[in-house]
Design a protein around this motif. Structure first.
Motif, short mmCIF file in Angstrom:
data_model
loop_
_atom_site.label_atom_id
_atom_site.label_comp_id
_atom_site.label_asym_id
_atom_site.label_seq_id
_atom_site.Cartn_x
_atom_site.Cartn_y
_atom_site.Cartn_z
N PHE A 91 0.83 -1.19 0.00
CA PHE A 91 0.00 0.00 0.00
C PHE A 91 0.88 1.25 0.00
CE2 PHE A 91 -2.53 -3.33 2.04
CZ PHE A 91 -3.66 -3.33 1.23
N PRO A 92 1.54 1.54 -1.12
CA PRO A 92 2.46 2.69 -1.17
C PRO A 92 1.78 4.02 -0.90
CG PRO A 92 2.08 1.77 -3.38
CD PRO A 92 1.51 0.80 -2.40
N ASP A 93 0.53 4.18 -1.31
CA ASP A 93 -0.17 5.44 -1.08
C ASP A 93 -0.42 5.66 0.41
OD1 ASP A 93 -0.20 5.78 -3.79
OD2 ASP A 93 -2.26 5.07 -4.07
N VAL A 94 -0.72 4.58 1.09
CA VAL A 94 -0.93 4.67 2.54
C VAL A 94 0.36 5.09 3.23
CG1 VAL A 94 -1.48 3.36 4.64
CG2 VAL A 94 -2.84 3.03 2.56
N LEU A 95 1.46 4.48 2.84
CA LEU A 95 2.75 4.80 3.45
C LEU A 95 3.10 6.26 3.22
CD1 LEU A 95 5.32 3.79 4.89
CD2 LEU A 95 6.31 3.45 2.65
N ALA A 103 10.09 7.25 5.80
CA ALA A 103 9.98 5.86 5.34
C ALA A 103 9.96 5.77 3.82
CB ALA A 103 8.73 5.22 5.92
N THR A 104 9.48 6.82 3.16
CA THR A 104 9.47 6.82 1.69
C THR A 104 10.86 7.01 1.10
OG1 THR A 104 8.92 9.18 1.80
CG2 THR A 104 7.09 7.63 1.51
N GLU A 105 11.82 7.38 1.95
CA GLU A 105 13.20 7.61 1.49
C GLU A 105 14.19 6.81 2.33
OE1 GLU A 105 13.77 11.84 1.74
OE2 GLU A 105 11.81 12.25 0.83
N ALA A 106 13.76 5.65 2.82
CA ALA A 106 14.58 4.86 3.75
C ALA A 106 15.92 4.46 3.16
CB ALA A 106 13.81 3.61 4.17
N PRO A 156 5.43 9.79 14.98
CA PRO A 156 5.14 10.67 16.11
C PRO A 156 3.86 10.30 16.85
CG PRO A 156 5.79 11.96 14.18
CD PRO A 156 5.63 10.54 13.72
N ALA A 157 2.98 9.55 16.18
CA ALA A 157 1.74 9.10 16.82
C ALA A 157 1.94 7.85 17.67
CB ALA A 157 0.69 8.82 15.74
N GLU A 158 3.17 7.44 17.91
CA GLU A 158 3.57 6.31 18.75
C GLU A 158 3.45 4.97 18.04
OE1 GLU A 158 1.21 6.61 22.27
OE2 GLU A 158 2.47 8.18 23.13
N ILE A 159 2.43 4.78 17.24
CA ILE A 159 2.30 3.58 16.42
C ILE A 159 1.33 3.93 15.28
CG2 ILE A 159 0.33 2.57 17.65
CD1 ILE A 159 1.82 -0.19 17.29
N PHE A 160 1.50 3.26 14.13
CA PHE A 160 0.63 3.53 12.98
C PHE A 160 -0.43 2.44 12.91
CE2 PHE A 160 -0.31 3.19 8.34
CZ PHE A 160 -0.92 4.43 8.20
N ARG A 180 -6.29 -4.48 7.95
CA ARG A 180 -5.77 -3.49 8.89
C ARG A 180 -4.25 -3.51 8.88
NH1 ARG A 180 -7.75 -3.13 15.22
NH2 ARG A 180 -6.59 -1.27 15.82
N ILE A 181 -3.65 -2.31 9.01
CA ILE A 181 -2.19 -2.18 9.13
C ILE A 181 -1.86 -1.73 10.54
CG2 ILE A 181 -0.14 -0.93 8.33
CD1 ILE A 181 -1.63 -0.46 5.67
#
Length: 378
Positions: A206-210, A297-300, A341-345, A354-355
């Motif tokens: 799910f690249p758009d989600v990331l 994460a998109t540029e890891a 920053p939200a502690e977990i995605f 679900r992710i």
């Protein structure tokens, strides 16, 4: 047809599989590699709820109980040998005493150690470093390269989890009944629910989600030192830079004042996110680290796969300021984990997919308790 398919057999995915199967669900656990090779096996193997804050402390505290229960059933390398944070100056000691007071109010066992007590329990500490310490007797250490394999085997043998390593997922599609998961060999599996716990590699599905998730990848450098004859380092040993970094200490009344003034000799290590931890493995070798570099994460890929010698040198210099035993480095490596920053995605693709990812450095300490709560509320 499965009740639940979990993608990613790191500690986060495996504990979700454990709790779901324990509750009677038919679970399929998929791992793209022949065995987990990510953050779950590239860490210290320290279970330290004491450093966590907010709900994560609660999950960590519950995780200790879950680890203890499993260890009574089968050996997953758990050692209940405690955690100590060594304060090196008055500021760090102030935070240690404030944290002790807070934990005393909520009934989480801790003990303040004088300088003399620190040196008696940990004689390899340098006397000019240790000012005092705070000790947590119930906390644990594990052997990270062994624990996850033994935990997966336990979920298979006791609870019937269907574990399939070497299963790269290329597609997850919703259906009226739930979802269909397709592997790279075109094999398909159906389930009422699918949970994706594959770190920042969620981008493969799910690249758009990331892209919209705000996930950050952290790169950690770590060192393995050779065993030293006669050396015994009990439990998890954390130090002044850990006190200055961990979330639990950030909730102490004096933290903001102390954080505003970093001593000159700590400025460069702090720039690279270094805080020194020691953990002795069962074979006598000593894990030392770590550092932190970050990228979206998109540029890891920009973080690189290599380790940087100057960062290792900074860690070793600080480590040698703390302990007297020789540090002969046998191996270095980089670990990577995703965080937010939200502690977990936590994100729902739809009602059946679900992710859950981006737990950051809290995985070993809190995944067991967090996954239990997630499965209860599913």
């Amino acid at each position: 047809m499965y009740d639940l398919i979990i993608i990613g057999a790191g500690v986060l995915g495996t504990f979700h599989a454990y709790h779901a199967a324990k509750a009677g669900k038919r679970v399929l656990l998929l791992e793209k590699d022949r065995y987990p090779v990510g953050a779950t096996v590239r860490n210290f193997g320290q279970v330290v709820p004491s450093g966590l804050a907010g709900r994560w402390f609660g999950y960590g505290r519950r995780s200790l109980e879950i680890y203890r229960d499993i260890q009574q059933e089968t050996d997953i390398t758990i050692r209940e040998n405690g955690t100590v944070y060594i304060a090196s100056d008055e500021d760090e000691w102030t935070l240690a005493t404030e944290l002790h007071d807070r934990y005393e109010r909520i009934g989480y066992a801790s003990e303040l150690l004088t300088k003399a007590q620190c040196l008696a329990r940990y004689p390899s500490l340098r006397p000019d470093y240790a000012l005092g310490g705070i000790y947590f007797p119930q906390e644990m250490s594990v052997e990270p390269e062994q624990m996850i394999h033994r935990l997966i085997a336990h979920t298979q043998q006791k609870y019937g989890v269907d574990y399939r390593p070497g299963s790269a997922v290329v597609d997850v599609e919703p259906r009226a009944f739930g979802a269909v998961v397709t592997l790279s060999n075109r094999q398909r599996f159906e389930a009422g629910q699918v949970l994706i716990c594959s770190g920042h590699e969620v981008r493969l599905l799910f690249p758009d989600v990331l892209a919209d998730a705000g996930l950050v990848v952290s790169k950690l450098q770590m060192l393995l030192a050779a065993p030293v004859a006669g050396l015994n380092l009990p439990g998890n040993i954390l130090t002044g830079l850990s006190i200055r970094r961990y979330e639990a200490f950030q909730e102490c009344p004096s933290y903001k004042r102390i954080a505003a003034h970093t001593p000159d000799h700590l400025a460069e290590p702090k720039k690279w996110g270094i805080h020194i931890l020691f953990k002795q493995a069962t074979d006598g070798s000593i894990i030392v680290g770590d550092s932190h570099e970050y990228a979206p994460a998109t540029e890891a890929e920009d973080l690189g796969y290599h380790t940087q010698d100057f960062i290792n040198d900074l860690m070793l210099a600080e480590a040698r300021r703390i302990v007297t035993f020789p540090l002969t480095i046998q191996k270095t490596w980089a670990g990577f984990y995703s965080q937010t920053p939200a502690e977990i995605f936590e994100h729902r693709i739809d009602k059946s997919i679900r992710i859950i990812t981006g737990i950051g450095g809290k995985g070993m300490s809190s995944s067991a308790g967090y996954a239990e709560a997630t499965m209860k509320n599913w």
